[in-house]
Write an enzyme that holds these catalytic residues in place. Structure first.
Site, PDB file in Angstrom:
ATOM      1  CD  GLU A 121       4.038 -10.464  -7.789  1.00 55.37           C
ATOM      2  OE1 GLU A 121       4.754  -9.876  -8.627  1.00 55.37           O
ATOM      3  OE2 GLU A 121       3.836 -11.685  -7.800  1.00 55.37           O
ATOM      4  CE  LYS A 153      -3.565   7.034  -9.388  1.00 60.95           C
ATOM      5  NZ  LYS A 153      -3.313   6.405  -8.093  1.00 60.95           N
TER       6      LYS A 153
HETATM    7  S1  IVH Z   1      -9.201  12.352  -8.602  1.00 61.86           S
HETATM    8  C1  IVH Z   1     -13.227  10.608  -9.851  1.00 61.86           C
HETATM    9  N1  IVH Z   1      -6.784  13.326  -8.323  1.00 61.86           N
HETATM   10  O1  IVH Z   1      -5.885   8.001  -7.005  1.00 61.86           O
HETATM   11  C2  IVH Z   1     -11.793  10.894  -9.671  1.00 61.86           C
HETATM   12  N2  IVH Z   1      -7.208  11.166  -7.461  1.00 61.86           N
HETATM   13  O2  IVH Z   1      -8.066   6.038  -8.539  1.00 61.86           O
HETATM   14  C3  IVH Z   1     -11.415  10.901  -8.237  1.00 61.86           C
HETATM   15  N3  IVH Z   1      -5.267  10.144  -6.324  1.00 61.86           N
HETATM   16  O3  IVH Z   1      -7.010   6.533  -4.490  1.00 61.86           O
HETATM   17  C4  IVH Z   1      -9.975  10.922  -7.983  1.00 61.86           C
HETATM   18  N4  IVH Z   1      -3.899  11.832  -6.617  1.00 61.86           N
HETATM   19  O4  IVH Z   1      -6.885   9.023  -3.845  1.00 61.86           O
HETATM   20  C5  IVH Z   1      -7.589  12.276  -8.096  1.00 61.86           C
HETATM   21  N5  IVH Z   1      -4.710  14.366  -8.106  1.00 61.86           N
HETATM   22  C6  IVH Z   1      -5.514  13.322  -7.881  1.00 61.86           C
HETATM   23  C7  IVH Z   1      -5.060  12.166  -7.195  1.00 61.86           C
HETATM   24  C8  IVH Z   1      -5.949  11.101  -7.009  1.00 61.86           C
HETATM   25  C9  IVH Z   1      -4.044  10.629  -6.093  1.00 61.86           C
HETATM   26  C10 IVH Z   1      -5.712   8.817  -5.889  1.00 61.86           C
HETATM   27  C11 IVH Z   1      -7.035   8.791  -5.208  1.00 61.86           C
HETATM   28  C12 IVH Z   1      -7.519   7.413  -5.443  1.00 61.86           C
HETATM   29  C13 IVH Z   1      -6.922   7.069  -6.759  1.00 61.86           C
HETATM   30  C14 IVH Z   1      -7.959   7.210  -7.845  1.00 61.86           C
END
Ligand code: IVH
Length: 676
Positions: free
Chosen positions: A37, A123
């Site tokens: 949302e 993610k």
């Molecule tokens: S890389 C420049 N890898 O997603 C890139 N982020 O928008 C930096 N997140 O809140 C992030 N799993 O904490 C990356 N395998 C992963 C991830 C990840 C979760 C989260 C991160 C942030 C958001 C990025």
């Protein structure tokens, strides 16, 4: 083009809403609406601002990434900003192809150049952290905050058991590790169970558990909410040769003792991305932690550098989110259902909502206690969660959207089906209709249970047929089933003479059963499959069981006072005695116990030890099912152990089994044993 007042007002309203929600989410850790949302409101504002750039204000939520640091934590300025990743809305093959095509174009690769290699990761759905190690020692941990400045949460991060306080091996002078703190599902369930037992507030989902724990000012309290950590990237680095690819960076971090998730892959081109996405989507529910999608990163770091950033998002990475598992909708009515044992279950009838991949119109409210605890009312806007194949449930109420004049839900005093009294014994969560088989709802469920596969296994006696049989009063108790003839059945809806004849044959076949199945089919309170088997084995004959007093009943293994009382009460009821007599007169029979035990207990004499987390059932359920097949289930591994069943994260018991040369089964192996 002039902007209409309406558009201006909408943008202002959206900004206000988003500010309010992100404050609750980031600062208070008490969100009021699901992420989906929030994302929708955010996107609407983004779109308005894109169409009318004049609308953009300096303080627009679209201009900054997260919430402001809590005053009580010391702000930490990130030496390298913590950025976010672009979220692709088309998560199908098209989205992967578009990302790959864009990467190739921006790298200037020709059409015949080999496929680009990608690091594919999960993610994680938790809270982004950066951990700073100097000479191998954890010196600081910080949240992402707005990407430039976060909060110093070192003390709380120290309570995360999977985040090392010291790195292994030869450590770099400075190593900043980026990753995600999260609460595993088993930890989340355990925490909530403890809170519930203590009458304390529970967590809405693991993500809020993680955020709340990290932001907890008292690290002792934080330690009580167990978190885990996965590393997925780097910040500032000094005195270390950074590997050439993202996947090698993660390998190196793992070698330094940092937790790196094993569910990752190196993929070639768009095809590889699609394969990874499919594999993870299929596995999502079985993972012991929440994810909200997958992340694709160009694997070569020199290419990442070459691609660089657009505003605050890297051009070399993209996130593909899965469909949301939580959504908002409105409760249109609260009705109650009556189960086999008369248990009254309140059910929320919902305005249809698409969540977790299906349209949901009902959600169970479990029992009266649960409704009272959550205070769900007709007209309320609620958060509905549907994860995987789990029954949709109401997670909580958005109190701010409660209409005025709404009334708390009151359980009916009489059964809506049969009009009998509804009673809720003191201290019990469940209220019950006392109508027994007089209650059509209970009768219907009792017949369904009697006919079910693990009971008398009457083929073709489906819900619709049972409904008709009970509705037309052709069946008033299980014994009446055996009085049905083909002519009567053939007159029912959707029933030709051939299917009627088939049903009669199935009824005839079901008469040849076992004592354990028969006992289970009777639907005695507290007597499940495992207890039915124990009773059959212990007493051998039905007469002996029916004549046993509570003391004798308790001599059977695993039968305590509660179960004994339920069994005694059932057999003392004249109506039940009559039904049993009629069933036997109709020809329902079973072989002598000895024969039955040998045939039914394929695991007799085998000792099992269960360890680790199983995915398809709890360890208790697995133990019950093994015992039902005659096995013994023990708590520790010894030379006498025949099998060790090892689930995820199995520890010392698995080591011991290997040491002693005991056969180790994985979950699939266990399933095969249980189903054979
Ligand atoms: S890389 C420049 N890898 O997603 C890139 N982020 O928008 C930096 N997140 O809140 C992030 N799993 O904490 C990356 N395998 C992963 C991830 C990840 C979760 C989260 C991160 C942030 C958001 C990025």
């Amino acid at each position: 083009m002039a902007i209409s007042n309406e558009v201006q007002a909408r943008a202002a309203w959206l900004r206000e809403q988003l500010h309010g929600h992100s404050y609750r989410y980031y600062v208070l850790d008490d969100p009021e609406i699901p992420d989906a949302e929030y994302d929708r409101l955010f996107r609407e504002l983004q779109e308005l601002e894109a169409a009318h750039p004049e609308l953009i204000t300096l303080d627009s939520p679209t201009r900054r990434v997260g919430g402001q640091p809590l005053e009580a934590f010391t702000p930490v300025r990130h030496r390298m900003p913590m950025l976010s990743i672009r979220t692709e809305t088309d998560i199908g093959p098209g989205g992967a192809q578009a990302f790959d095509a864009q990467v190739r174009r921006e790298l200037g690769l020709s059409a015949d150049a080999p496929p680009v290699e990608y690091a594919c990761e999960l993610k994680f759905d938790g809270l982004a952290l950066t951990l700073r190690y100097e000479q191998g020692v954890l010196v600081q941990a910080a949240t992402r905050g707005d990407g430039e400045t976060g909060e110093d949460v070192t003390r709380n991060v120290r309570t995360i058991k999977t985040a090392p306080l010291r790195l292994r091996g030869v450590a770099p002078a400075v190593l900043e590790v980026r990753g995600e703190a999260y609460m595993s599902r088993p930890d989340f369930e355990r925490y909530n169970a403890r809170q519930r037992a203590a009458g304390l507030p529970t967590l809405v989902n693991p993500r809020n558990g993680a955020a709340g724990s990290i932001r907890q000012l008292d690290p002792n309290l934080a330690a009580k909410r167990p978190l885990s950590f996965f590393a997925y990237g780097l910040g500032e680095v000094q005195g270390w040769t950074v590997p050439a690819t993202q996947s090698a960076v993660l390998d190196a971090l793992a070698a330094l003792g940092l937790p790196v998730c094993g569910e990752r892959a190196v993929a070639q081109g768009a095809e590889g991305l699609i394969t990874f996405h499919r594999a993870i989507a299929a596995k999502r529910e079985a993972l012991p932690f929440d994810i909200d999608g997958v992340v694709y990163k160009v694997n070569r770091l020199d290419w990442q550098q070459q691609l660089g950033f657009r505003t605050r998002e890297p051009r070399w990475a993209v996130a593909h989110k899965f469909p949301a598992q939580e959504e908002l909708t409105v409760v249109e009515a609260i009705e109650v259902q009556v189960g086999r044992t008369g248990a009254i279950t309140p059910v929320a009838r919902l305005k249809p909502v698409f969540v977790g991949g299906v349209t949901v119109t009902n959600a169970t409210l479990h029992n009266a206690g649960e409704v009272a605890r959550k205070d769900v009312r007709v007209g309320d806007t609620v958060i509905v969660r549907r994860a995987g194949d789990v029954i949709p449930e109401v997670v909580g109420v958005v109190l701010e959207r409660r209409p005025t004049g709404s009334q708390p839900f009151v359980l009916p005093a009489t059964c809506p089906v049969c009009g009998s009294r509804v009673v809720r014994p003191e201290g019990e969560a469940v209220a019950r209709c006392i109508g027994g088989l007089y209650c059509r709802a209970q009768l219907q469920e009792a017949i369904r249970h009697f006919a079910s596969r693990r009971a008398l296994d009457i083929e073709g006696l489906g819900d619709k047929l049972v409904e008709q049989l009970v509705g037309r009063e052709l069946v008033r108790n299980p014994a009446d089933l055996y009085g049905l003839d083909a002519a009567t059945l053939a007159e029912l809806e959707r029933m030709g003479s051939r299917s009627a004849a088939k049903r009669v044959e199935a009824l005839e076949r079901s008469k040849n059963t076992t004592l354990a199945r028969f006992l289970y089919a009777l639907g005695i309170r507290e007597v499940g499959e495992a207890t039915a088997l124990t009773l059959a084995g212990h007493f051998g004959a039905l007469e002996a069981l029916m004549g046993a007093n509570e003391e004798r009943l308790q001599q059977a293994p695993d039968v305590g006072p509660v179960v004994a009382a339920a069994i005694r009460a059932f057999f003392q009821e004249p109506h039940n005695q009559q039904v049993i007599a009629r069933l036997r007169a109709a020809g329902v029979h079973w072989p002598e116990t000895e024969v039955q035990r040998a045939a039914e207990q394929p695991l007799a004499g085998k000792t099992f030890v269960l360890t680790g987390t199983l995915e398809s059932m709890t360890r208790d359920q697995a133990a019950d099912r093994l015992r039902a097949l005659g096995a013994k289930v023990s708590g520790s591994v010894s030379k006498k152990t025949d099998y060790v069943v090892a689930g995820r994260e199995a520890g010392s018991k698995l080591d011991k089994a290997r040491e002693l040369g005991v056969t180790v089964l994985d979950e699939a192996g266990l399933q095969a044993l249980l189903e054979r």
